[in-house]
Enzyme design. Structure first.
Site, PDB file in Angstrom:
ATOM      1  N   ASP A  93       0.871  -1.263  -0.084  1.00 39.68           N
ATOM      2  CA  ASP A  93       0.027   0.092  -0.011  1.00 39.68           C
ATOM      3  C   ASP A  93       0.713   1.259  -0.118  1.00 39.68           C
ATOM      4  O   ASP A  93       1.510   1.525   1.175  1.00 39.68           O
ATOM      5  CB  ASP A  93      -1.017   0.111   1.216  1.00 39.68           C
ATOM      6  CG  ASP A  93      -2.026   1.207   1.331  1.00 39.68           C
ATOM      7  OD1 ASP A  93      -1.769   1.947   0.374  1.00 39.68           O
ATOM      8  OD2 ASP A  93      -2.916   1.057   2.089  1.00 39.68           O
ATOM      9  N   HIS A  94       0.822   1.884  -1.181  1.00 37.07           N
ATOM     10  CA  HIS A  94       1.670   3.356  -1.198  1.00 37.07           C
ATOM     11  C   HIS A  94       1.281   4.369  -0.324  1.00 37.07           C
ATOM     12  O   HIS A  94       2.047   5.297  -0.127  1.00 37.07           O
ATOM     13  CB  HIS A  94       1.774   3.557  -2.778  1.00 37.07           C
ATOM     14  CG  HIS A  94       3.211   4.129  -3.158  1.00 37.07           C
ATOM     15  ND1 HIS A  94       4.165   4.147  -2.281  1.00 37.07           N
ATOM     16  CD2 HIS A  94       3.621   4.911  -4.537  1.00 37.07           C
ATOM     17  CE1 HIS A  94       5.414   4.617  -3.039  1.00 37.07           C
ATOM     18  NE2 HIS A  94       4.884   4.793  -4.228  1.00 37.07           N
TER      19      HIS A  94
END
Length: 473
Positions: free
Chosen positions: A443-444
């Site tokens: 998850d950036h």
């Protein structure tokens, strides 16, 4: 119902066996009407959106009625079984009428609406459909009905001619008797149950009756047509069908919703690395022969899991969650390690609680138990809650790598590709080595490129030189 019926007959309602589930499908009943049951006895197996679960009954008594048949999806809070908790206490009014009311012919002087009135009460139904209160008056038909005198005369004339009662109008015909799975099968095959000839007891339509109705007319001997083979128990097709439709429900329905939500909520980034795991494969073989690992499941996945745990210990920020409502990043000081498992009911992700504290033998034992439970279809909803990171082993299918989608609420997922013998530069020479490709999706919002790269590089480094399991621990 008499005054003591509410005490004598106890209803067991579909419970919420997970967190906020709204429905469950009854997979199988382990009891039937007339069976004696005791408090805590498992009476059925149901499938929720997360797992298959066995339900125990909280009463002692005799099974009076099964409210729904196998294959029926029931809302949480709906009664599914009735138990007679005092079977020897004397007669009591039954929850449902034992016989249907006798048919009658309206008298010539009865008004049309009055002739259609029915006594209010519980009407007899096939087991599995529950009961319903009938209204005191039907809604008037839109089309013109024949005069009562004509209806009575027609009935009397038919009786005199020896043909019995006049045929009922289509809207007055009784509903064909069939259990929910049979009705679903008929719907899938496009069969009108009213046209099916029943062969079951008491006029019940069976699966065989529906298949017989769906079968095409026999071809001439010279043009024999092979019988259609069922695609699966959930979807049966007839000969010549160009499509098969399978209902989306249970685990597959929940997985689809979760993956769509994850893909369009968390910005995914995936990085890849190809690594020489020859030393890891040698260590696997040595561990299999180690007496301390006797009886345990030892395979490359075990060392991959340990490598991921080491990487998380060195980079703890990757083990986190995004709290949108609070606008906070939640750093987890524990690792609930999820292992994606393919089961006959779909993909599930049970997790090993507090995996960071387990020794290698303990981790091997937990992995073995997790896989065995999943294959048996006995994984509980609790085992699939609270995961923090996940491993998916696509290599068992011969796949080199992939771009895995995050399990909702988690920060990272590691895909392990097939381990293959490949030419590799080792100590300045090209040699055949055991090589695999790892893919890490994260998850950036939580994990930037630097952190994600460090985690993936650490996993690869441990698998290339497994002695780092000791030096980095």
């Amino acid at each position: 119902m008499t005054a003591d019926t509410s005490v004598r007959f106890r209803e067991f309602k579909m419970p919420d066996v997970g967190e906020g589930l709204t429905e469950a499908e009854i997979l199988s009943w382990y009891v039937k009407p007339g069976d004696t049951v005791t408090d805590g006895q498992v009476v059925c197996e149901v499938e929720t959106a997360k797992a298959a679960v066995e339900l125990p009954i909280p009463y002692d008594g005799v099974v009076h009625e099964l409210r729904f048949g196998e294959g029926t999806t029931v809302d949480v809070g709906t009664a599914i079984i009735t138990i007679d908790v005092a079977p020897g206490s004397g007669p009591a009014e039954e929850p449902a009428a034992a016989e249907p009311p006798a048919a009658s012919v309206p008298t010539p002087t009865a008004p049309a609406e009055e002739a259609e009135e029915k006594p209010k009460g519980r009407q007899p139904v096939l087991v599995g459909y529950g009961v319903a209160e009938s209204s005191t008056k039907r809604r008037p038909r839109k089309q013109a009905a024949p005069a009562p005198e004509q209806s009575a005369a027609a009935a009397i004339q038919a009786e005199m001619n020896g043909h019995g009662a006049a045929p009922a109008a289509p809207q007055d015909r009784p509903r064909p008797l069939a259990k929910p799975p049979v009705r679903k099968l008929a719907k899938d095959l496009g069969i009108d149950l009213a046209t099916v000839t029943p062969t079951g007891p008491d006029g019940i339509i069976t699966r065989e009756d529906v298949h017989a109705a769906a079968a095409p007319a026999p071809a001439p001997a010279a043009e024999a047509v092979p019988a259609p083979a069922p695609a699966s128990e959930a979807a049966l097709v007839t000969a010549g069908a160009r499509e098969t439709r399978v209902p989306i429900k249970g685990v597959r329905k929940a997985t689809a919703a979760a993956m769509v939500g994850s893909a369009f909520t968390a910005p995914h980034v995936t990085e890849f690395v190809t690594v020489d795991v020859t030393r890891t494969m040698k260590l696997v073989e040595e561990l299999k022969a180690d007496k301390d690992m006797a009886g345990l499941r030892v395979n490359p996945l075990l060392l991959v899991a340990k490598a991921l745990l080491v990487a998380i210990r060195r980079n703890p920020e990757v083990n986190a969650a995004w709290d949108e409502a609070a606008q906070e990043i939640v750093l987890k000081h524990y690792v609930n390690l999820g292992i994606a498992a393919a089961t006959p009911r779909g993909l599930i992700v049970p997790n090993i609680k507090d995996a960071q504290d387990k020794t290698l033998p303990e981790l091997a034992s937990a992995l073995g138990d997790l896989v065995a439970t999943a294959r048996e279809g006995k994984t509980t909803p609790a085992a699939m809650q609270g995961g923090t990171v996940t491993i998916t082993n696509v290599g068992v299918f011969g796949v080199d790598t992939g771009t895995p989608i995050l399990n909702p609420g988690e920060s990272a997922i590691l895909a392990v590709g097939a381990i293959k013998l490949q030419p590799w530069v080792h100590k300045g020479k090209i040699k055949p080595r055991q090589v695999t490709t790892l893919a890490l999706s994260f998850d950036h919002r939580l994990v930037d490129g630097e952190l994600g790269s460090k985690v993936l590089a650490d996993i690869a480094a441990v698998l290339e030189q497994p002695k780092r399991l000791i030096t980095w621990a």
